[in-house]
Design a protein around this motif. Structure first.
Motif, mmCIF file in Angstrom:
data_model
loop_
_atom_site.group_PDB
_atom_site.id
_atom_site.type_symbol
_atom_site.label_atom_id
_atom_site.label_comp_id
_atom_site.label_asym_id
_atom_site.label_seq_id
_atom_site.Cartn_x
_atom_site.Cartn_y
_atom_site.Cartn_z
ATOM 1 N N LEU A 73 0.687 -1.112 -0.089
ATOM 2 C CA LEU A 73 -0.120 -0.049 -0.439
ATOM 3 C C LEU A 73 0.484 1.114 0.589
ATOM 4 O O LEU A 73 0.377 2.554 -0.359
ATOM 5 N N ILE A 74 2.323 1.043 0.135
ATOM 6 C CA ILE A 74 2.889 2.833 0.661
ATOM 7 C C ILE A 74 3.735 2.750 -0.934
ATOM 8 O O ILE A 74 3.580 3.448 -1.429
ATOM 9 N N THR A 75 4.311 1.722 -1.486
ATOM 10 C CA THR A 75 5.125 1.419 -2.399
ATOM 11 C C THR A 75 4.195 1.353 -4.096
ATOM 12 O O THR A 75 4.059 1.747 -4.900
ATOM 13 N N ARG A 76 2.894 0.543 -3.991
ATOM 14 C CA ARG A 76 1.998 0.006 -4.799
ATOM 15 C C ARG A 76 2.872 -1.005 -5.474
ATOM 16 O O ARG A 76 1.768 -1.496 -6.543
ATOM 17 N N ALA A 77 3.561 -1.773 -4.899
ATOM 18 C CA ALA A 77 4.074 -2.315 -6.134
ATOM 19 C C ALA A 77 3.567 -4.173 -5.692
ATOM 20 O O ALA A 77 2.702 -4.085 -5.217
ATOM 21 N N ARG A 78 3.490 -4.961 -6.765
ATOM 22 C CA ARG A 78 2.360 -5.639 -6.511
ATOM 23 C C ARG A 78 2.916 -6.904 -7.084
ATOM 24 O O ARG A 78 4.020 -7.381 -8.105
ATOM 25 N N THR A 79 2.795 -8.091 -6.113
ATOM 26 C CA THR A 79 3.463 -9.053 -6.485
ATOM 27 C C THR A 79 2.187 -10.444 -6.410
ATOM 28 O O THR A 79 0.802 -10.214 -6.025
ATOM 29 N N VAL A 80 2.654 -11.324 -7.980
ATOM 30 C CA VAL A 80 1.372 -11.943 -7.530
ATOM 31 C C VAL A 80 2.083 -13.581 -7.258
ATOM 32 O O VAL A 80 2.756 -13.994 -7.154
ATOM 33 N N VAL A 81 1.245 -14.410 -6.360
ATOM 34 C CA VAL A 81 1.026 -15.337 -5.032
ATOM 35 C C VAL A 81 0.404 -16.402 -5.761
ATOM 36 O O VAL A 81 1.285 -17.281 -5.581
ATOM 37 N N ALA A 82 -0.681 -16.320 -6.168
ATOM 38 C CA ALA A 82 -0.959 -17.528 -7.045
ATOM 39 C C ALA A 82 -1.922 -17.403 -8.008
ATOM 40 O O ALA A 82 -2.223 -16.681 -8.193
ATOM 41 N N ASN A 83 -1.215 -18.270 -9.372
ATOM 42 C CA ASN A 83 -1.753 -17.221 -10.626
ATOM 43 C C ASN A 83 -1.670 -19.821 -10.943
ATOM 44 O O ASN A 83 -0.811 -19.294 -12.734
ATOM 45 N N GLU A 84 -2.289 -20.293 -10.542
ATOM 46 C CA GLU A 84 -2.043 -21.731 -10.746
ATOM 47 C C GLU A 84 -2.853 -21.867 -12.117
ATOM 48 O O GLU A 84 -4.287 -21.511 -12.113
ATOM 49 N N LYS A 85 -3.216 -22.935 -12.633
ATOM 50 C CA LYS A 85 -3.980 -23.635 -13.436
ATOM 51 C C LYS A 85 -5.645 -23.615 -12.783
ATOM 52 O O LYS A 85 -5.699 -24.393 -11.316
ATOM 53 N N GLY A 86 -6.460 -22.872 -13.203
ATOM 54 C CA GLY A 86 -7.871 -23.368 -12.593
ATOM 55 C C GLY A 86 -7.660 -22.016 -11.589
ATOM 56 O O GLY A 86 -7.700 -21.310 -11.894
ATOM 57 N N SER A 87 -9.150 -22.181 -10.744
ATOM 58 C CA SER A 87 -9.349 -21.478 -8.920
ATOM 59 C C SER A 87 -7.910 -20.976 -8.792
ATOM 60 O O SER A 87 -7.368 -22.162 -7.651
ATOM 61 N N ASN A 88 -7.999 -19.325 -7.796
ATOM 62 C CA ASN A 88 -6.950 -19.606 -7.212
ATOM 63 C C ASN A 88 -7.478 -18.174 -6.202
ATOM 64 O O ASN A 88 -8.228 -17.153 -6.767
ATOM 65 N N SER A 89 -7.380 -18.684 -4.879
ATOM 66 C CA SER A 89 -8.651 -18.009 -3.964
ATOM 67 C C SER A 89 -8.540 -17.786 -2.430
ATOM 68 O O SER A 89 -7.148 -18.523 -2.483
ATOM 69 N N ALA A 90 -8.878 -16.780 -2.156
ATOM 70 C CA ALA A 90 -9.341 -16.948 -0.600
ATOM 71 C C ALA A 90 -8.443 -16.569 0.338
ATOM 72 O O ALA A 90 -7.772 -17.373 1.046
ATOM 73 N N PRO A 91 -7.011 -15.438 0.266
ATOM 74 C CA PRO A 91 -5.912 -15.481 0.687
ATOM 75 C C PRO A 91 -5.987 -14.920 1.829
ATOM 76 O O PRO A 91 -6.784 -14.260 2.324
ATOM 77 N N ALA A 92 -5.245 -16.094 2.749
ATOM 78 C CA ALA A 92 -5.518 -15.109 4.351
ATOM 79 C C ALA A 92 -3.702 -15.448 4.642
ATOM 80 O O ALA A 92 -3.029 -16.040 4.363
ATOM 81 N N TRP A 93 -2.966 -14.321 5.857
ATOM 82 C CA TRP A 93 -1.934 -14.105 6.165
ATOM 83 C C TRP A 93 -1.596 -14.987 7.281
ATOM 84 O O TRP A 93 -2.797 -15.251 8.041
ATOM 85 N N ALA A 94 -0.508 -15.442 7.423
ATOM 86 C CA ALA A 94 0.149 -16.678 8.794
ATOM 87 C C ALA A 94 0.402 -15.189 9.347
ATOM 88 O O ALA A 94 0.592 -13.678 9.207
ATOM 89 N N PRO A 95 0.447 -14.677 10.841
ATOM 90 C CA PRO A 95 0.404 -14.344 11.856
ATOM 91 C C PRO A 95 1.621 -13.429 12.173
ATOM 92 O O PRO A 95 2.032 -12.827 11.815
ATOM 93 N N ASP A 96 3.441 -14.111 11.187
ATOM 94 C CA ASP A 96 4.437 -13.643 10.960
ATOM 95 C C ASP A 96 4.408 -12.961 9.957
ATOM 96 O O ASP A 96 5.447 -11.930 9.924
ATOM 97 N N GLY A 97 3.375 -12.716 8.606
ATOM 98 C CA GLY A 97 3.446 -12.735 7.812
ATOM 99 C C GLY A 97 4.657 -12.687 6.485
ATOM 100 O O GLY A 97 4.813 -12.480 5.432
ATOM 101 N N SER A 98 5.352 -13.899 7.181
ATOM 102 C CA SER A 98 5.660 -14.839 6.249
ATOM 103 C C SER A 98 5.345 -15.504 4.898
ATOM 104 O O SER A 98 5.661 -15.683 3.867
ATOM 105 N N LYS A 99 4.009 -15.454 4.994
ATOM 106 C CA LYS A 99 3.325 -16.929 4.058
ATOM 107 C C LYS A 99 1.958 -16.309 4.157
ATOM 108 O O LYS A 99 1.512 -16.180 4.654
ATOM 109 N N LEU A 100 1.524 -17.103 3.224
ATOM 110 C CA LEU A 100 -0.201 -17.279 3.232
ATOM 111 C C LEU A 100 -1.230 -18.101 2.784
ATOM 112 O O LEU A 100 0.094 -19.193 2.571
ATOM 113 N N ALA A 101 -2.215 -18.405 3.274
ATOM 114 C CA ALA A 101 -2.804 -19.784 3.035
ATOM 115 C C ALA A 101 -3.773 -19.167 1.816
ATOM 116 O O ALA A 101 -4.411 -18.538 1.426
#
Length: 421
Positions: free
Chosen positions: A221-249
């Motif tokens: 939100l500060i730099t506006r840089a975007r990263t694609v985290v999941a773009n696999e075949k089919g549906s990619n949905s419902a991101p949720a952060w781990a409490p330490d910010g290192s990964k997502l479910a």
């Protein structure tokens, strides 16, 4: 990593996101069971600032439902208080303050919280704030009052994110918890869904359909840089952060039917953690990072389950009703919020995980996307009224209710941001 301050994050949002037009209107109903009477005085010389501190503080306290706010007029001499007089007026506490413009353009905002019963000072806070952050300074004072009088950290200075839709225009917006200070994070002609705050409050993960399919992004939100985290075949949905910010479910259908995966915040290290013959989706981490709650139809209808964040056997959590979705766990890990379909109505429920007792919190019938305030005392969710989607906030005991609406379009997919230093 060094924690960013409120002002750094807010400055980045203001510069990077640009302003949005539509402010929200808040309607409040209900009050807390034991309201604390607190008198709030107009701050001496507060008219020199671009925002009236006392008005924002009063609105915050009233919105919480936890306080009976008494208008104390203006008190210019904050060092000479007649405690007995304010006690006689029924106030347990008195809020006073001063505002002074500094030579560099900032404002010196000073406040005191006074105990009228013990005739002493409970707290004070001094802030040198730039003019564009005057509202934030007032929210931080309200946070301190909430903490000192209830024992629970206030969440007035936090941020919320949500999606607005008007025709084919979708906007991911960020605002103060009271709906003011709206900033545009992303505009698209394709749907934006499932925004989720990073634990440090500087990023939002979301699903965008701009590639004509659901793809999970993380946006700074500060730099506006975007990263694609999941773009696999089919549906990619419902991101949720781990409490330490290192990964997502995330929920992916890359192997056929939708399952829960974890992925590093930079998009690397994709790993499947659920394994069922049904649909597993809507993952949410527990506050300690040890568990993931998710929705699955493995038992027939959709129910909420919990598994280790590294995978393995899952335990069913919800048993009331035949259709329970959208799990959200409270910051203290004791309460599960979710949407349950009963008698054709989709409504917000909470479940005490220790006792198994559940409670319906909403009176509306088309609820979705609950999100806990970071202090665990309120839940924001999306609902529908008169064919228009709006946001609502309810206290976890169900007593205090708020409705947030915009003048145009629909507003949905809310997520409440974290505390920031």
């Amino acid at each position: 990593m060094k924690k960013l301050t409120h002002y750094v994050i807010y400055a980045g949002l203001a510069i990077a996101a640009g302003s949005a037009q539509a402010q929200m209107r808040i309607e409040i109903s209900g009050v807390g069971s034991n309201q604390i009477p607190v008198a709030v005085a107009a701050f001496a010389d507060e008219n020199v600032a671009p925002q009236q501190m006392s008005a924002i503080i009063k609105a915050d306290l009233e919105r919480s439902g936890a306080f009976k706010v008494i208008d104390a007029g203006t008190i210019n001499d904050v060092n000479n208080i007649d405690y007995g007089a304010w006690k006689a007026r029924g106030a347990d506490a008195l809020v006073v303050g001063t505002v002074q413009q500094l030579a560099d353009g900032r404002y010196d905002v000073r406040y005191k919280l006074l105990d009228t019963i013990k005739s002493n000072k409970m707290s004070q806070l001094d802030q040198a704030t730039p003019p564009q952050f005057a509202r934030l300074a007032a929210h931080k004072i309200a946070d301190d009052i909430f903490l000192k009088l209830t024992g629970v950290r206030g969440a007035f200075s936090t941020r919320i994110a949500y999606v607005t839709q008007e025709g084919r225009s979708y906007r991911l917006e960020v605002a103060d918890a009271d709906g003011e200070g709206v900033q545009l994070a992303l505009r698209s002609n394709e749907p934006i869904i499932s925004p989720a705050w990073s634990p440090d409050g500087t990023k939002v993960a979301y699903v965008s359909f701009e590639q004509r399919k659901p793809v999970v992004y993380v946006q700074n939100l500060i730099t506006r840089a975007r990263t694609v985290v999941a773009n696999e075949k089919g549906s990619n949905s419902a991101p949720a952060w781990a409490p330490d910010g290192s990964k997502l479910a995330v929920a992916l259908s890359k192997d056929g039917h939708t399952q829960v995966y974890t992925v590093n915040a930079d998009g690397s290290g994709l790993r499947r953690v659920s394994n069922s013959a049904g649909i597993d989706t809507e993952p949410k981490w527990s506050a300690d990072g040890q568990s993931i709650y998710f929705t699955s139809d493995r038992s027939g209808g959709p129910q909420i389950y919990r598994m280790s964040s590294s995978g393995g056997d899952a335990q069913r959590i919800t048993f009331g009703g035949s259709y329970n979705i959208s799990p959200r766990i409270s910051p203290d890990g004791k309460t599960l919020a979710y949407i349950s379909r009963r008698d054709g109505n989709f409504q917000l429920y909470v479940l005490d995980l220790a006792s198994g007792q559940e409670q319906r919190l909403s009176d509306t019938t088309s609820d979705e996307a609950p999100s806990f305030a970071p202090n665990g005392k309120y839940i924001m969710y999306a609902t529908e009224s008169g064919r228009r989607k709006s946001l609502a906030v309810v206290s976890v005991d169900g007593r205090v209710k708020q409705r947030l609406t915009t003048q145009v379009g629909n507003i949905k997919e809310p997520t409440w941001g974290p505390f920031m230093q």
